[in-house]
Design a protein around this motif. Structure first.
Motif, short mmCIF file in Angstrom:
data_model
loop_
_atom_site.label_atom_id
_atom_site.label_comp_id
_atom_site.label_asym_id
_atom_site.label_seq_id
_atom_site.Cartn_x
_atom_site.Cartn_y
_atom_site.Cartn_z
N TRP A 41 0.65 -1.70 -0.36
CA TRP A 41 -0.03 -0.34 0.23
C TRP A 41 1.10 1.37 0.17
CZ3 TRP A 41 -1.24 4.86 3.17
CH2 TRP A 41 -2.05 5.48 2.75
N LEU A 42 2.03 1.05 0.94
CA LEU A 42 2.68 2.52 0.58
C LEU A 42 3.62 2.57 -0.18
CD1 LEU A 42 4.48 2.27 4.96
CD2 LEU A 42 2.38 3.25 3.85
N LYS A 43 4.22 1.59 -0.72
CA LYS A 43 4.43 2.12 -2.38
C LYS A 43 4.08 2.25 -3.42
CE LYS A 43 8.29 -1.53 -5.51
NZ LYS A 43 8.54 -2.42 -5.20
N LYS A 44 3.17 1.44 -3.29
CA LYS A 44 1.38 1.87 -4.37
C LYS A 44 1.53 3.29 -4.78
CE LYS A 44 -2.74 1.00 -6.48
NZ LYS A 44 -3.89 -0.22 -6.67
N ARG A 45 1.75 4.31 -2.81
CA ARG A 45 1.15 5.48 -3.10
C ARG A 45 2.23 6.29 -3.17
NH1 ARG A 45 -2.85 1.78 -2.03
NH2 ARG A 45 -4.71 2.28 -2.16
N ASN A 46 3.35 5.65 -2.66
CA ASN A 46 4.36 6.97 -2.82
C ASN A 46 5.10 7.49 -1.98
OD1 ASN A 46 7.63 7.14 -3.89
ND2 ASN A 46 6.69 8.82 -4.88
#
Length: 278
Positions: free
Chosen positions: A27-32
């Motif tokens: 989730w964090l990676k997808k939203r940078n």
């Protein structure tokens, strides 16, 4: 951390659910999403609240706790945590009062009954474990650990809150405090379990509420973050202090992100998130 802002990821009540941590990373990676600091407010493992648990079982849950801490720290190693009522007794600080200002040599770092600076004039203090929870008629609904009674919990908490908010406080005049506890304050929507509206569960601490209302707390503390009460995600205010419960990462896939800006440090944004169902 940017020069004037700090993004804090707050996770609680993971209960050994490593799969949820992997989903959180996605989730964090997808939203940078930038994360400068992680705060983990207890129930890291999923140990039964059994004071006579066999040593081999305690060792298993200790390893489970270490795996979870290391997994979350892979998001951001600048991480501080406290134990909850489902974590091994070895993760609790034995002293009965707030320790002097600690200087972590390694991270992640357990701040149970400790006080640390995480940035200039910005500090975190912690108090883990829970007190029993009751129904409105006075019947006990949840047991507690490592404190068996409200009185035991209150005595240990007093050692910490005296060190923070009474005469001889470790707080310096310009310090801004985040107080991380596992159980939250009483009379807060973040500690009232109302999934059964006909029989709500009162899980908060009167002594913590009293301490947060003190002049010193109102002057220095901007956040009391906690967990423990899984379904009562959200925030409320006690005077100048924001009280925040992100909910349970394991049970509900919930977590929170706080943005602070400095000179002096203030809370500029709070957001609550829920991982998509899989």
């Amino acid at each position: 951390m940017a020069d004037d802002t700090l993004n804090i990821l707050h996770v609680s009540d993971t209960h050994s659910a490593l799969d949820k941590v992997e989903q959180l990373k996605e989730w964090l990676k997808k939203r940078n999403q930038r994360v400068d600091l992680v705060l983990l407010s207890g129930d890291i493992a999923n140990m039964p609240m059994d004071f006579d648990l066999p040593l081999e079982d305690i060792d298993k849950y200790t390893k489970d706790m270490e795996k979870m801490i290391n997994s979350i720290a892979s998001i951001q190693p600048n991480m501080y945590y406290i134990p909850g009522n489902h974590d091994p007794i070895s993760s609790f600080t034995k002293e009965t009062c707030l320790l002097p200002v600690a200087t972590p040599t390694t991270l992640p770092y357990n701040v149970d009954k400790k006080f640390v600076y995480i940035a200039p004039s910005l500090c975190v203090a912690g108090f883990g474990g829970s007190l029993p929870a009751f129904l409105r008629n006075g019947d006990k609904f949840w047991n507690s650990f490592p404190y068996k009674t409200v009185e035991e919990y209150d005595d240990a908490l007093k050692g910490v809150t005296d060190g923070l908010f009474n005469q001889g406080s470790v707080l310096q005049p310009d310090d801004v405090l985040i107080f991380m506890t596992h159980s939250g304050p009483n009379d807060s929507g973040t500690t009232l379990e109302t999934r059964d509206v006909t029989s709500p569960v009162i899980s908060g601490s009167d002594k913590l509420l009293y301490a947060l209302k003190s002049p010193k707390a109102q002057q220095h503390c901007i956040l009391n973050i906690h967990g423990h009460t899984h379904a009562s995600c959200g925030k409320t205010m006690i005077g100048n202090i924001t009280v925040s419960n992100p909910g349970s990462l394991k049970e509900n896939g919930r977590f929170a992100i706080y943005e602070l800006y400095k000179d002096p440090w203030k809370l500029s944004a709070t957001s609550y998130h829920t991982l998509p169902l899989k």
